[in-house]
Scaffold this active site. Structure first.
Site, short mmCIF file in Angstrom:
data_model
loop_
_atom_site.label_atom_id
_atom_site.label_comp_id
_atom_site.label_asym_id
_atom_site.label_seq_id
_atom_site.Cartn_x
_atom_site.Cartn_y
_atom_site.Cartn_z
N ASP A 131 0.84 -1.19 0.00
CA ASP A 131 0.00 0.00 0.00
C ASP A 131 0.88 1.25 0.00
OD1 ASP A 131 -2.46 1.31 -0.02
OD2 ASP A 131 -2.42 1.58 2.15
N TYR A 133 1.16 5.77 -0.59
CA TYR A 133 0.74 7.00 0.11
C TYR A 133 1.03 8.14 -0.84
CZ TYR A 133 0.71 9.96 4.43
OH TYR A 133 0.45 10.87 5.43
N HIS A 138 -3.71 14.19 0.45
CA HIS A 138 -3.93 13.32 1.62
C HIS A 138 -2.74 13.39 2.58
CE1 HIS A 138 -5.06 9.86 4.05
NE2 HIS A 138 -3.90 9.28 3.76
N ARG A 147 1.31 16.24 12.69
CA ARG A 147 2.67 16.73 12.92
C ARG A 147 2.67 18.25 12.92
NH1 ARG A 147 3.63 12.41 9.63
NH2 ARG A 147 3.76 13.77 7.82
N GLU A 204 -10.30 4.10 3.50
CA GLU A 204 -9.42 4.86 2.63
C GLU A 204 -9.81 4.55 1.19
OE1 GLU A 204 -5.29 4.32 3.79
OE2 GLU A 204 -5.51 5.92 5.28
N GLU A 206 -9.12 4.17 -2.42
CA GLU A 206 -7.91 3.96 -3.21
C GLU A 206 -8.26 3.21 -4.49
OE1 GLU A 206 -4.47 2.41 -1.19
OE2 GLU A 206 -5.10 3.17 0.78
N ASP A 238 -8.96 0.58 1.80
CA ASP A 238 -7.97 0.18 2.81
C ASP A 238 -8.54 0.58 4.19
OD1 ASP A 238 -5.64 -0.45 4.18
OD2 ASP A 238 -4.74 1.51 3.79
N ARG A 242 -7.83 4.07 13.08
CA ARG A 242 -6.98 5.24 13.33
C ARG A 242 -6.39 5.27 14.73
NH1 ARG A 242 -5.82 6.23 8.34
NH2 ARG A 242 -7.61 6.83 7.07
N GLN A 245 -3.68 2.77 14.87
CA GLN A 245 -2.59 3.25 14.02
C GLN A 245 -1.72 4.29 14.73
OE1 GLN A 245 -4.03 4.86 10.31
NE2 GLN A 245 -2.01 5.27 9.49
N TYR A 249 2.28 3.22 15.04
CA TYR A 249 2.92 3.41 13.74
C TYR A 249 4.38 3.84 13.79
CZ TYR A 249 2.79 8.57 13.37
OH TYR A 249 3.01 9.91 13.52
N LYS A 258 -4.05 -1.71 9.74
CA LYS A 258 -4.40 -1.89 8.34
C LYS A 258 -4.53 -3.36 7.97
CE LYS A 258 -3.37 2.52 7.18
NZ LYS A 258 -4.22 3.42 6.37
N THR A 262 -8.98 -5.43 3.71
CA THR A 262 -8.90 -4.54 2.55
C THR A 262 -9.93 -5.05 1.55
OG1 THR A 262 -6.52 -4.26 2.93
CG2 THR A 262 -7.37 -3.61 0.76
N THR A 355 -4.52 6.66 -0.30
CA THR A 355 -5.79 7.38 -0.24
C THR A 355 -5.82 8.50 -1.28
OG1 THR A 355 -5.79 6.95 2.11
CG2 THR A 355 -7.35 8.60 1.32
N GLU A 369 -10.01 12.72 7.27
CA GLU A 369 -9.93 14.06 6.68
C GLU A 369 -11.30 14.73 6.61
OE1 GLU A 369 -7.75 11.80 3.57
OE2 GLU A 369 -6.99 13.78 3.06
CA CA Z 1 -3.84 3.26 2.60
#
Ligand code: CA
Length: 423
Positions: A131, A133, A138, A147, A204, A206, A238, A242, A245, A249, A258, A262, A355, A369
């Site tokens: 997968d 990114y 996104h 962040r 997600e 995708e 996906d 959250r 995650q 992560y 994840k 899927t 995503t 989001e």
């Molecule tokens: Ca993903």
């Protein structure tokens, strides 16, 4: 790169009347491949969707109408067919287009099975699932939330198609229900994690690129070779936990958040079918390193939508609309980068695009989001509202390329969330 030819002619009609309706996902210009079974013939085998019918390719080949042996299509996955390579894919598409055209071709009516009578299966035997990114919007949204808005993109993001190795074992086909995952979460204000059902379950939006032909271990591939290795594309959700995650992560990336499910759509729309919908991606600045430089049109103009049906709801609400064409890194760049180290890619490998989010708040490909990590609730038709997914809710992805008087549909990838299992 596959060419536009007579199979893409907008004026081409089909002997299957339902395929000629402008809103039909499966006109003769599409011819997506899938795997199906029926109550009468429960062994899964390869078919092509046309209108509201499935063309049974094993039966067509048995009648001597295809050059590929019937045994290739009697398989419960597309892998044997895909491994024959791009020239066979294109030749088969041309032959099927002729067989399903309006003229007399010798195609027997019993080779067509009504779609409502079939069960659709996972179309590929997936070796590895990776997968990525690759949507700048996104990645910027996520970086802003978790962040630093001033430095939302990590320093590597504009240089590398970022990805992680996912789980092929839990890739499921449209319509498969998914249990809410269990795991470790660290609630706000808590010093230690707890064991809990996920409280921030998300989607997600995708696309998945299906690798059709392999490269040998230790043998990197060019962008043109990568493009030619891709058999086609599916819709891909996906599912993401959250809260699991955000606790797990760092430093190695997503893991259990994840790994639990899927969902992909059952029909693989071929790269050949998408030839008229190739577009250039966004400008890449800084210019990528030479092995990732692309001057050809490697993105695809695919309209995408997310429909949300809350538990007990009467109708679904479209909560997001966007387009695959905006992706910063193309699937060919992702595949090239994946193999550049010498990694062997195999027939049946699946590459999630990452995503797909647009620039506006109604074009984001995740609830994370759309609700800004639960800060805003999302109103749904009928009065319900959501921040993240509740038990009994169903999420459906849809996609299509809009042609002249027809559309190349991807069908759908839907999944209903069931309560967490007792443990
Ligand atoms: Ca993903």
């Amino acid at each position: 790169m596959s060419a536009v030819d007579e199979t893409h002619d907008p004026d081409l009609g089909s002997r299957v009347d339902s395929a000629n309706a402008p809103e039909c996902d499966f006109p003769i210009q599409n011819l997506p491949f899938g795997v199906f079974s029926t109550a009468a013939t429960p062994t899964p085998r390869v078919g092509v969707a046309i209108g509201d019918q499935v063309l049974d390719l094993a039966r067509v080949a048995e009648a001597g109408l295809l050059e590929t042996p019937a045994a290739v299509f009697a398989e419960p996955a597309l892998n044997a067919f895909m491994s024959l390579g791009p020239e066979v894919w294109t030749a088969t598409r041309r032959r099927l287009s002729a067989l399903l055209g309006p003229g007399e071709t010798g195609l027997r009516d019993d080779a067509l099975v009504p779609l409502p009578d079939v069960r659709l299966h996972l179309p590929i035997a997936i070796g590895d699932y990776t997968d990525f990114y690759a949507s700048r919007e996104h990645a910027t949204n996520v970086g802003t939330m978790f962040r630093d808005p001033e430095n939302a993109l990590m320093a590597n993001w504009l240089h590398i198609p970022i990805g992680y190795n996912g789980r092929a074992s839990t890739v499921v086909v449209d319509g498969t229900a998914v249990h809410r995952p269990l795991g470790q979460i660290k609630p706000p204000g808590s010093d230690a994690p707890i064991f809990s059902p996920c409280r921030k379950l998300d989607i997600e939006l995708e696309m998945g690129a299906v690798v059709g032909t392999p490269n040998a271990m230790g043998r990197p591939i060019s962008l043109a070779e990568a493009d030619a290795m891709i058999f086609g594309f599916v819709l891909l959700n996906d599912w993401s936990a959250r809260d699991i995650q955000v606790w797990e992560y760092q430093p190695l990336g997503p893991f259990q958040a994840k790994a639990f499910a899927t969902t992909i759509s059952p029909w693989v729309v071929t790269r050949d079918a998408l030839a008229p919908y190739r577009v250039a991606g966004p400008p890449q600045d800084p210019t990528p390193l030479p092995y990732l430089r692309q001057d050809a049109a490697m993105n695809f103009d695919v309209d995408l939508a997310v429909d949300y049906l809350p538990a007990g709801g009467a109708m679904a609400t479209t909560i997001a609309r966007t387009n695959f064409r905006h992706m910063y890194w193309s699937s060919a760049q992702q595949l090239t980068h994946h193999a550049i180290s010498g990694c062997a890619m195999r027939t049946g490998d699946l590459l999630g695009s990452g995503t797909i989010s647009g620039t506006t708040a109604d074009s984001y490909g995740s609830l994370l989001e759309l609700t800004w990590n639960g800060r805003d609730s999302l109103p749904l038709d009928g009065g319900a509202e959501r921040t993240f997914i509740e038990d009994g809710d169903t999420v459906t992805l849809r996609g299509w390329c809009q042609g002249q008087g027809h559309r190349i549909g991807f069908g759908q990838a839907a999944g209903k969330i069931l309560p967490a299992v007792d443990f």
